[in-house]
Design a protein around this motif. Structure first.
Motif, PDB file in Angstrom:
ATOM      1  N   ARG A 132       0.821  -1.324  -0.128  1.00  0.00           N
ATOM      2  CA  ARG A 132      -0.067  -0.037   0.005  1.00  0.00           C
ATOM      3  C   ARG A 132       0.839   1.208   0.084  1.00  0.00           C
ATOM      4  NH1 ARG A 132      -5.950  -0.581   1.871  1.00  0.00           N
ATOM      5  NH2 ARG A 132      -6.135  -2.971   1.949  1.00  0.00           N
ATOM      6  N   ALA A 133       0.596   2.158  -0.839  1.00  0.00           N
ATOM      7  CA  ALA A 133       1.448   3.290  -1.037  1.00  0.00           C
ATOM      8  C   ALA A 133       1.047   4.363   0.143  1.00  0.00           C
ATOM      9  CB  ALA A 133       1.303   4.003  -2.569  1.00  0.00           C
ATOM     10  N   PRO A 134       2.092   5.319   0.503  1.00  0.00           N
ATOM     11  CA  PRO A 134       1.603   6.157   1.703  1.00  0.00           C
ATOM     12  C   PRO A 134       1.007   7.273   0.626  1.00  0.00           C
ATOM     13  CG  PRO A 134       4.138   6.146   0.937  1.00  0.00           C
ATOM     14  CD  PRO A 134       3.684   4.888   0.462  1.00  0.00           C
ATOM     15  N   VAL A 135       0.330   7.863   1.594  1.00  0.00           N
ATOM     16  CA  VAL A 135      -0.252   8.947   1.137  1.00  0.00           C
ATOM     17  C   VAL A 135       0.436   9.918   0.284  1.00  0.00           C
ATOM     18  CG1 VAL A 135      -2.073  11.121   1.563  1.00  0.00           C
ATOM     19  CG2 VAL A 135      -2.109   9.105   3.029  1.00  0.00           C
ATOM     20  N   GLY A 136      -0.295  10.511  -0.996  1.00  0.00           N
ATOM     21  CA  GLY A 136       0.527  11.398  -1.808  1.00  0.00           C
ATOM     22  C   GLY A 136       1.579  10.574  -2.661  1.00  0.00           C
ATOM     23  N   PHE A 137       1.629   9.497  -2.678  1.00  0.00           N
ATOM     24  CA  PHE A 137       2.760   8.587  -3.551  1.00  0.00           C
ATOM     25  C   PHE A 137       2.432   8.772  -4.655  1.00  0.00           C
ATOM     26  CE2 PHE A 137       4.586   4.828  -5.423  1.00  0.00           C
ATOM     27  CZ  PHE A 137       5.813   4.986  -5.080  1.00  0.00           C
ATOM     28  N   ASP A 138       3.369   8.931  -5.843  1.00  0.00           N
ATOM     29  CA  ASP A 138       3.290   8.865  -7.262  1.00  0.00           C
ATOM     30  C   ASP A 138       4.618   8.094  -7.673  1.00  0.00           C
ATOM     31  OD1 ASP A 138       3.776   9.835  -9.940  1.00  0.00           O
ATOM     32  OD2 ASP A 138       1.724  10.555  -9.752  1.00  0.00           O
ATOM     33  N   ALA A 143       9.920  10.406  -7.049  1.00  0.00           N
ATOM     34  CA  ALA A 143      11.005   9.840  -7.092  1.00  0.00           C
ATOM     35  C   ALA A 143      12.011  11.030  -6.921  1.00  0.00           C
ATOM     36  CB  ALA A 143      11.239   9.172  -8.071  1.00  0.00           C
ATOM     37  N   LEU A 144      13.040  10.810  -6.013  1.00  0.00           N
ATOM     38  CA  LEU A 144      14.081  11.595  -5.995  1.00  0.00           C
ATOM     39  C   LEU A 144      15.125  11.439  -6.906  1.00  0.00           C
ATOM     40  CD1 LEU A 144      14.660  11.274  -1.919  1.00  0.00           C
ATOM     41  CD2 LEU A 144      14.006  13.359  -3.140  1.00  0.00           C
ATOM     42  N   GLU A 145      15.505  10.187  -7.215  1.00  0.00           N
ATOM     43  CA  GLU A 145      16.569   9.705  -7.856  1.00  0.00           C
ATOM     44  C   GLU A 145      16.313   8.623  -8.662  1.00  0.00           C
ATOM     45  OE1 GLU A 145      21.018   8.146  -6.735  1.00  0.00           O
ATOM     46  OE2 GLU A 145      20.583  10.491  -5.993  1.00  0.00           O
ATOM     47  N   ARG A 146      17.164   8.393  -9.917  1.00  0.00           N
ATOM     48  CA  ARG A 146      17.090   7.129 -10.602  1.00  0.00           C
ATOM     49  C   ARG A 146      18.264   6.630 -10.761  1.00  0.00           C
ATOM     50  NH1 ARG A 146      12.993  10.265 -11.470  1.00  0.00           N
ATOM     51  NH2 ARG A 146      10.746   9.545 -11.727  1.00  0.00           N
ATOM     52  N   ARG A 147      18.625   5.356 -10.813  1.00  0.00           N
ATOM     53  CA  ARG A 147      20.132   5.025 -10.872  1.00  0.00           C
ATOM     54  C   ARG A 147      20.324   3.917 -11.996  1.00  0.00           C
ATOM     55  NH1 ARG A 147      21.581   2.295  -6.354  1.00  0.00           N
ATOM     56  NH2 ARG A 147      21.664  -0.003  -7.367  1.00  0.00           N
ATOM     57  N   TYR A 148      20.823   4.183 -13.090  1.00  0.00           N
ATOM     58  CA  TYR A 148      20.984   3.258 -14.276  1.00  0.00           C
ATOM     59  C   TYR A 148      22.505   2.689 -14.083  1.00  0.00           C
ATOM     60  CZ  TYR A 148      16.539   4.279 -16.367  1.00  0.00           C
ATOM     61  OH  TYR A 148      15.355   4.509 -16.874  1.00  0.00           O
ATOM     62  N   ARG A 149      22.507   1.265 -14.706  1.00  0.00           N
ATOM     63  CA  ARG A 149      24.020   0.948 -15.047  1.00  0.00           C
ATOM     64  C   ARG A 149      24.181   0.422 -16.589  1.00  0.00           C
ATOM     65  NH1 ARG A 149      23.955  -4.680 -14.303  1.00  0.00           N
ATOM     66  NH2 ARG A 149      22.082  -4.430 -13.070  1.00  0.00           N
ATOM     67  N   VAL A 288      15.216   2.982  -8.020  1.00  0.00           N
ATOM     68  CA  VAL A 288      14.282   4.142  -8.045  1.00  0.00           C
ATOM     69  C   VAL A 288      14.377   4.652  -6.423  1.00  0.00           C
ATOM     70  CG1 VAL A 288      12.368   5.584  -8.699  1.00  0.00           C
ATOM     71  CG2 VAL A 288      13.001   3.551  -9.853  1.00  0.00           C
ATOM     72  N   LEU A 289      14.677   5.892  -6.014  1.00  0.00           N
ATOM     73  CA  LEU A 289      14.780   6.130  -4.686  1.00  0.00           C
ATOM     74  C   LEU A 289      13.630   7.381  -4.490  1.00  0.00           C
ATOM     75  CD1 LEU A 289      18.704   6.842  -4.155  1.00  0.00           C
ATOM     76  CD2 LEU A 289      17.361   4.739  -3.723  1.00  0.00           C
ATOM     77  N   TYR A 290      13.092   7.044  -3.054  1.00  0.00           N
ATOM     78  CA  TYR A 290      12.166   8.042  -2.861  1.00  0.00           C
ATOM     79  C   TYR A 290      12.367   8.416  -1.429  1.00  0.00           C
ATOM     80  CZ  TYR A 290       9.421   5.947  -6.492  1.00  0.00           C
ATOM     81  OH  TYR A 290       8.923   5.290  -7.865  1.00  0.00           O
ATOM     82  N   PRO A 291      11.668   9.691  -1.080  1.00  0.00           N
ATOM     83  CA  PRO A 291      11.905  10.305   0.285  1.00  0.00           C
ATOM     84  C   PRO A 291      11.144   9.578   1.280  1.00  0.00           C
ATOM     85  CG  PRO A 291      10.476  11.568  -0.831  1.00  0.00           C
ATOM     86  CD  PRO A 291      10.834  10.415  -2.012  1.00  0.00           C
ATOM     87  N   ALA A 292      11.243   9.847   2.514  1.00  0.00           N
ATOM     88  CA  ALA A 292      10.463   9.196   3.510  1.00  0.00           C
ATOM     89  C   ALA A 292       8.829   9.375   3.143  1.00  0.00           C
ATOM     90  CB  ALA A 292      10.585   9.910   4.981  1.00  0.00           C
ATOM     91  N   ASP A 293       8.062   8.357   3.811  1.00  0.00           N
ATOM     92  CA  ASP A 293       6.628   8.362   3.398  1.00  0.00           C
ATOM     93  C   ASP A 293       5.995   9.749   3.641  1.00  0.00           C
ATOM     94  OD1 ASP A 293       6.974   5.854   2.942  1.00  0.00           O
ATOM     95  OD2 ASP A 293       5.722   4.995   4.598  1.00  0.00           O
ATOM     96  N   SER A 294       6.386  10.309   4.641  1.00  0.00           N
ATOM     97  CA  SER A 294       5.911  11.727   4.985  1.00  0.00           C
ATOM     98  C   SER A 294       6.127  12.654   4.013  1.00  0.00           C
ATOM     99  CB  SER A 294       6.284  12.211   6.578  1.00  0.00           C
ATOM    100  OG  SER A 294       7.745  12.370   6.496  1.00  0.00           O
ATOM    101  N   GLU A 295       7.248  12.457   3.016  1.00  0.00           N
ATOM    102  CA  GLU A 295       7.587  13.668   2.486  1.00  0.00           C
ATOM    103  C   GLU A 295       7.245  13.582   0.852  1.00  0.00           C
ATOM    104  OE1 GLU A 295      11.680  14.038   2.660  1.00  0.00           O
ATOM    105  OE2 GLU A 295      11.452  14.298   5.132  1.00  0.00           O
ATOM    106  N   ARG A 299       7.216  16.032  -2.339  1.00  0.00           N
ATOM    107  CA  ARG A 299       8.165  15.865  -3.522  1.00  0.00           C
ATOM    108  C   ARG A 299       7.384  15.847  -4.696  1.00  0.00           C
ATOM    109  NH1 ARG A 299      13.266  16.205  -5.772  1.00  0.00           N
ATOM    110  NH2 ARG A 299      13.391  14.774  -7.241  1.00  0.00           N
ATOM    111  N   SER A 300       6.268  15.100  -4.788  1.00  0.00           N
ATOM    112  CA  SER A 300       5.772  15.114  -5.981  1.00  0.00           C
ATOM    113  C   SER A 300       5.103  16.575  -6.457  1.00  0.00           C
ATOM    114  CB  SER A 300       4.105  14.291  -5.702  1.00  0.00           C
ATOM    115  OG  SER A 300       3.468  14.241  -6.937  1.00  0.00           O
ATOM    116  N   ARG A 301       4.859  17.474  -5.694  1.00  0.00           N
ATOM    117  CA  ARG A 301       4.382  18.657  -5.711  1.00  0.00           C
ATOM    118  C   ARG A 301       5.479  19.488  -6.555  1.00  0.00           C
ATOM    119  NH1 ARG A 301       4.689  23.779  -4.107  1.00  0.00           N
ATOM    120  NH2 ARG A 301       5.976  23.226  -2.549  1.00  0.00           N
TER     121      ARG A 301
END
Length: 313
Positions: A132-138, A143-149, A288-295, A299-301
């Motif tokens: 279950r995604a936290p409220v506001g999750f997209d 996403a804060l960051e994506r890492r490719y190799r 793919v990195l995301y902030p804490a659930d409360s943030e 971040r999406s905004r």
């Protein structure tokens, strides 16, 4: 934390959905998945072609017994042939449909959904976890960051046939030190228009957090490319420019010169002046990195705020 970038190469085909469904009606789920991209025509659905979106949407629609195809939003919309180890997507599903999945078992509905998806998807696409995604999750905008190799085996590397689907075999020897010099010169906040396929109205301003190369013990050259977001074909174009340096065909400062032109195929040559877009098979979306659930909502905004070249002044 990297600055937000709105126009990520990670879009949903639908309009931007609400940050969270209405309580009691729908629930937003986060899907963590991986796939071998060899036999897919990319993430996005295309007529008469097999895509990751198409397979996953069809499986969700079947398992949840929905009358219309389930729609997904993804963190990184990969091209044909590109793989993913740490892809993330979200989907809004009826709470009532989710609740029926455990049957008589005591499993959580999300765990039951993951198990059922693994049972009907082909083996080159795996959903590791459903939560279950936290409220506001997209998945895209939070996403804060994506890492490719990216993996290259030049003549000095062991060419492992068991890795032939995720490693490009390169004919010329490559100098990892000059490649690192060139790659580091591109790091930071910048306009990467010279390395992107342009889309009308889309920004090409990105924060390239890391671009580095390592020759592993087996001799394979492996690039790590991290950014707040990537535009279309950006990673493979960045790698292609630096490979020309590694071959000795260009000076280490040449990729930074391309970037300053701010246009693909510009007067100094752009990607038509000796650079290349390397094959898709060597590219993997690792994480793919995301902030804490409360943030995640904030971040999406912030990510939806369009960025301009004036930020580079």
């Amino acid at each position: 934390m990297p600055l937000p970038s709105p126009d990520v190469n990670a879009g949903s085909l639908s309009a931007v959905s609400p940050l969270q469904p209405s309580p009691g009606a729908f629930v937003r789920l986060r899907l963590d998945l991986a796939y071998d991209g060899t036999d897919f025509a990319g993430w996005a659905p295309q007529p008469r072609l097999r895509t990751v979106y198409g397979d996953l949407s069809a499986a969700l629609t079947t398992v949840l017994r929905q009358p219309r195809p389930v729609r997904l939003t993804v963190a990184g919309r990969t091209d044909a042939g590109v793989h993913a180890k740490g892809q993330v997507a979200h989907v809004d599903v009826p709470e009532s449909a989710l609740a029926t999945l455990p049957g008589r078992s005591d499993r959580a509905p999300e765990a039951a959904l993951a198990t059922r998806l693994r049972g009907i998807l082909k083996h080159d696409l795996v959903v590791y976890e459903v939560t279950r995604a936290p409220v506001g999750f997209d998945a895209r905008f939070s996403a804060l960051e994506r890492r490719y190799r990216y993996r290259l085996a030049d003549p000095d590397a062991v060419r492992d046939p068991l890795r032939r689907r995720d490693t490009v075999w390169w004919r010329r020897r490559l100098d990892v030190d000059s490649m690192n010099h060139a790659a580091r010169s591109l790091e930071g906040l910048g306009d990467f228009a010279a390395f992107c396929k342009r889309r009308e109205g889309a920004t090409t301003i990105r924060t390239l957090v890391e671009f580095s190369w390592e020759r592993r013990t087996d001799g394979v050259l492996e690039a790590t490319v991290r950014a707040d977001a990537f535009c279309h074909s950006m990673v493979r174009s960045l790698v292609g420019a630096v490979v020309r340096v590694g071959e000795g065909l260009r000076d280490p400062d040449w990729p930074a010169g391309l970037q300053r032109e701010r246009q693909r195929g510009g007067p100094g040559g752009g990607l038509g002046g000796g650079a290349l877009v390397v094959p898709a098979l060597g590219l993997v979306l690792d994480e793919v990195l995301y902030p804490a659930d409360s943030e995640v909502a904030e971040r999406s905004r912030l990510t939806r705020v369009r960025r301009h070249v004036s930020e580079l002044a």
